[in-house]
Design a protein around this motif. Sequence first.
Motif, mmCIF file in Angstrom:
data_model
loop_
_atom_site.group_PDB
_atom_site.id
_atom_site.type_symbol
_atom_site.label_atom_id
_atom_site.label_comp_id
_atom_site.label_asym_id
_atom_site.label_seq_id
_atom_site.Cartn_x
_atom_site.Cartn_y
_atom_site.Cartn_z
ATOM 1 N N ILE A 104 43.017 34.876 24.916
ATOM 2 C CA ILE A 104 43.695 34.386 26.327
ATOM 3 C C ILE A 104 43.509 35.391 27.169
ATOM 4 C CG2 ILE A 104 45.890 33.946 27.256
ATOM 5 C CD1 ILE A 104 46.836 32.645 24.511
ATOM 6 N N THR A 105 43.628 36.596 27.066
ATOM 7 C CA THR A 105 43.473 37.615 28.220
ATOM 8 C C THR A 105 42.057 37.965 28.465
ATOM 9 O OG1 THR A 105 43.425 39.461 26.384
ATOM 10 C CG2 THR A 105 45.728 38.915 27.311
ATOM 11 N N THR A 106 41.006 37.496 27.494
ATOM 12 C CA THR A 106 39.824 37.848 27.967
ATOM 13 C C THR A 106 39.214 36.960 29.284
ATOM 14 O OG1 THR A 106 39.036 38.413 25.745
ATOM 15 C CG2 THR A 106 37.360 37.384 26.967
ATOM 16 N N PRO A 107 39.416 35.624 29.186
ATOM 17 C CA PRO A 107 39.060 35.153 30.493
ATOM 18 C C PRO A 107 39.797 35.504 31.519
ATOM 19 C CG PRO A 107 40.071 33.515 29.001
ATOM 20 C CD PRO A 107 39.847 34.813 28.283
ATOM 21 N N ILE A 108 40.960 35.973 31.728
ATOM 22 C CA ILE A 108 41.636 36.414 32.925
ATOM 23 C C ILE A 108 40.861 37.701 33.247
ATOM 24 C CG2 ILE A 108 43.895 37.291 33.520
ATOM 25 C CD1 ILE A 108 45.200 35.128 31.457
ATOM 26 N N PHE A 109 40.847 38.796 32.472
ATOM 27 C CA PHE A 109 40.025 39.852 32.703
ATOM 28 C C PHE A 109 38.798 39.631 33.403
ATOM 29 C CE2 PHE A 109 42.869 42.214 29.906
ATOM 30 C CZ PHE A 109 43.684 42.732 30.694
ATOM 31 N N TRP A 110 37.857 38.748 32.732
ATOM 32 C CA TRP A 110 36.566 38.574 32.918
ATOM 33 C C TRP A 110 36.669 37.823 34.330
ATOM 34 C CZ3 TRP A 110 32.717 37.888 28.586
ATOM 35 C CH2 TRP A 110 31.301 37.905 29.200
ATOM 36 N N ALA A 111 37.505 36.734 34.344
ATOM 37 C CA ALA A 111 37.402 36.206 35.996
ATOM 38 C C ALA A 111 37.821 37.045 37.005
ATOM 39 C CB ALA A 111 38.304 35.016 35.577
ATOM 40 N N THR A 112 38.706 37.738 36.625
ATOM 41 C CA THR A 112 39.479 38.793 37.663
ATOM 42 C C THR A 112 38.187 39.781 38.267
ATOM 43 O OG1 THR A 112 41.452 38.545 36.968
ATOM 44 C CG2 THR A 112 41.227 40.699 38.263
ATOM 45 N N THR A 113 37.668 40.393 37.201
ATOM 46 C CA THR A 113 36.427 41.222 37.410
ATOM 47 C C THR A 113 35.466 40.497 37.965
ATOM 48 O OG1 THR A 113 37.020 42.169 35.148
ATOM 49 C CG2 THR A 113 34.715 42.715 36.209
ATOM 50 N N LEU A 114 34.889 39.515 37.738
ATOM 51 C CA LEU A 114 33.808 38.706 38.481
ATOM 52 C C LEU A 114 34.352 38.277 39.713
ATOM 53 C CD1 LEU A 114 30.965 37.614 37.444
ATOM 54 C CD2 LEU A 114 32.069 35.555 36.708
ATOM 55 N N PHE A 115 35.509 37.748 39.871
ATOM 56 C CA PHE A 115 35.774 37.256 41.240
ATOM 57 C C PHE A 115 35.683 38.467 42.096
ATOM 58 C CE2 PHE A 115 39.347 36.886 44.340
ATOM 59 C CZ PHE A 115 38.819 35.686 45.028
ATOM 60 N N LEU A 116 36.461 39.553 41.857
ATOM 61 C CA LEU A 116 36.436 40.609 42.739
ATOM 62 C C LEU A 116 35.222 41.251 42.781
ATOM 63 C CD1 LEU A 116 39.641 42.571 41.260
ATOM 64 C CD2 LEU A 116 39.654 41.229 43.431
ATOM 65 N N ALA A 117 34.309 41.271 42.187
ATOM 66 C CA ALA A 117 32.927 41.827 42.398
ATOM 67 C C ALA A 117 32.220 40.719 43.340
ATOM 68 C CB ALA A 117 32.256 41.813 40.933
ATOM 69 N N LEU A 118 32.280 39.528 42.964
ATOM 70 C CA LEU A 118 31.406 38.785 43.971
ATOM 71 C C LEU A 118 31.986 38.712 45.406
ATOM 72 C CD1 LEU A 118 31.358 35.426 41.645
ATOM 73 C CD2 LEU A 118 29.323 37.070 42.572
ATOM 74 N N LYS A 119 33.463 39.267 45.358
ATOM 75 C CA LYS A 119 34.003 39.213 46.833
ATOM 76 C C LYS A 119 33.751 40.603 47.598
ATOM 77 C CE LYS A 119 38.676 38.578 49.033
ATOM 78 N NZ LYS A 119 40.088 38.441 48.748
ATOM 79 N N ARG A 120 33.765 41.595 46.529
ATOM 80 C CA ARG A 120 33.975 43.097 47.313
ATOM 81 C C ARG A 120 32.400 43.792 47.155
ATOM 82 N NH1 ARG A 120 39.761 45.084 45.057
ATOM 83 N NH2 ARG A 120 40.730 43.803 46.138
ATOM 84 N N ILE A 121 31.494 43.337 46.218
ATOM 85 C CA ILE A 121 30.414 44.184 46.043
ATOM 86 C C ILE A 121 29.314 43.525 46.896
ATOM 87 C CG2 ILE A 121 28.485 44.670 44.340
ATOM 88 C CD1 ILE A 121 30.709 44.769 42.445
ATOM 89 N N PRO A 122 28.380 44.353 47.611
ATOM 90 C CA PRO A 122 27.532 43.677 48.591
ATOM 91 C C PRO A 122 26.619 42.868 47.868
ATOM 92 C CG PRO A 122 27.286 45.874 48.305
ATOM 93 C CD PRO A 122 28.464 45.661 47.657
ATOM 94 N N ASN A 123 25.761 41.894 48.665
ATOM 95 C CA ASN A 123 24.634 41.175 48.104
ATOM 96 C C ASN A 123 23.334 41.550 48.818
ATOM 97 O OD1 ASN A 123 23.319 39.345 46.666
ATOM 98 N ND2 ASN A 123 24.184 37.652 47.553
ATOM 99 N N PRO A 124 22.468 42.245 48.320
ATOM 100 C CA PRO A 124 22.327 42.599 46.883
ATOM 101 C C PRO A 124 23.169 43.479 46.331
ATOM 102 C CG PRO A 124 20.210 43.408 48.055
ATOM 103 C CD PRO A 124 21.279 42.691 49.015
ATOM 104 N N PRO A 125 23.445 43.451 45.045
ATOM 105 C CA PRO A 125 24.547 44.420 44.532
ATOM 106 C C PRO A 125 23.888 45.804 44.534
ATOM 107 C CG PRO A 125 23.874 42.698 42.768
ATOM 108 C CD PRO A 125 23.088 42.439 43.995
#
Length: 164
Positions: A104-125
Motif C-alpha cells: 500500500i505504501t509503495t505506490p504512494i511513495f513512488w507516485a509522490t517521487t515521480l510526481f514531484l520529479a516531473l514537476k520540479r526537475i527540468p526537462n531534459p532532466p
Amino acid sequence: MEHGFLGYRSTFMLDFVVSALILIVPLLLFSLFTVKIKRNFALHKKLQILLGAVLLVAVSAFEIDVQIMHGGWQNIVNQREIPLTPEQFGYVKKVLYVHLVFAITTPIFWATTLFLALKRIPNPPAPCAHSNLHKKLGWISTIDITLTSLTGLYWYYVAFVASA
C-alpha cells in the motif's frame, strides 16, 4: 480453478504479478545504475515512468482479477490441492498483512517521487534544487518496493508452494 502458469492453483494475474515482483527489483537497480553510475538522467526518467506505469496497470488488473473475478484472496488460496490447516491459513493471512503494509505504501511513495520529479526537475532532466529530496524519496521508494517484492514472494510461497 485452473492452475496459474507457474504451476500452482493460483490465477494467471497472481502468477503475473509474482513474476513482475521478481523482475522489478533488478530493473529498478538498473535504473539506479543508469543515473548513479552512467549519469544518464533521461534514461532513468524513462525507466521510472515505464516501471511506474507497468506496475500501475499490473496491480490494477491483479486487484480486479482477485477481488471481482475470484471474490478475494481467500477463495483463491482455498482452491489449493492440499487445503491449508486453520493454523497455516492464519499464518498466510499474517504474512499477507505484513505484505500489504509495503504494497500500500509503495505506490504512494513512488507516485509522490515521480510526481514531484516531473514537476520540479527540468526537462531534459539534470541535477537541480529538488535533487536531494528526490534522492531521499527515491531510496525510500526503492526500499519499499524491494520489501513489497520480498514479502509478496514469501506470501505466494506460503499460500501456494509450501506443502503443495
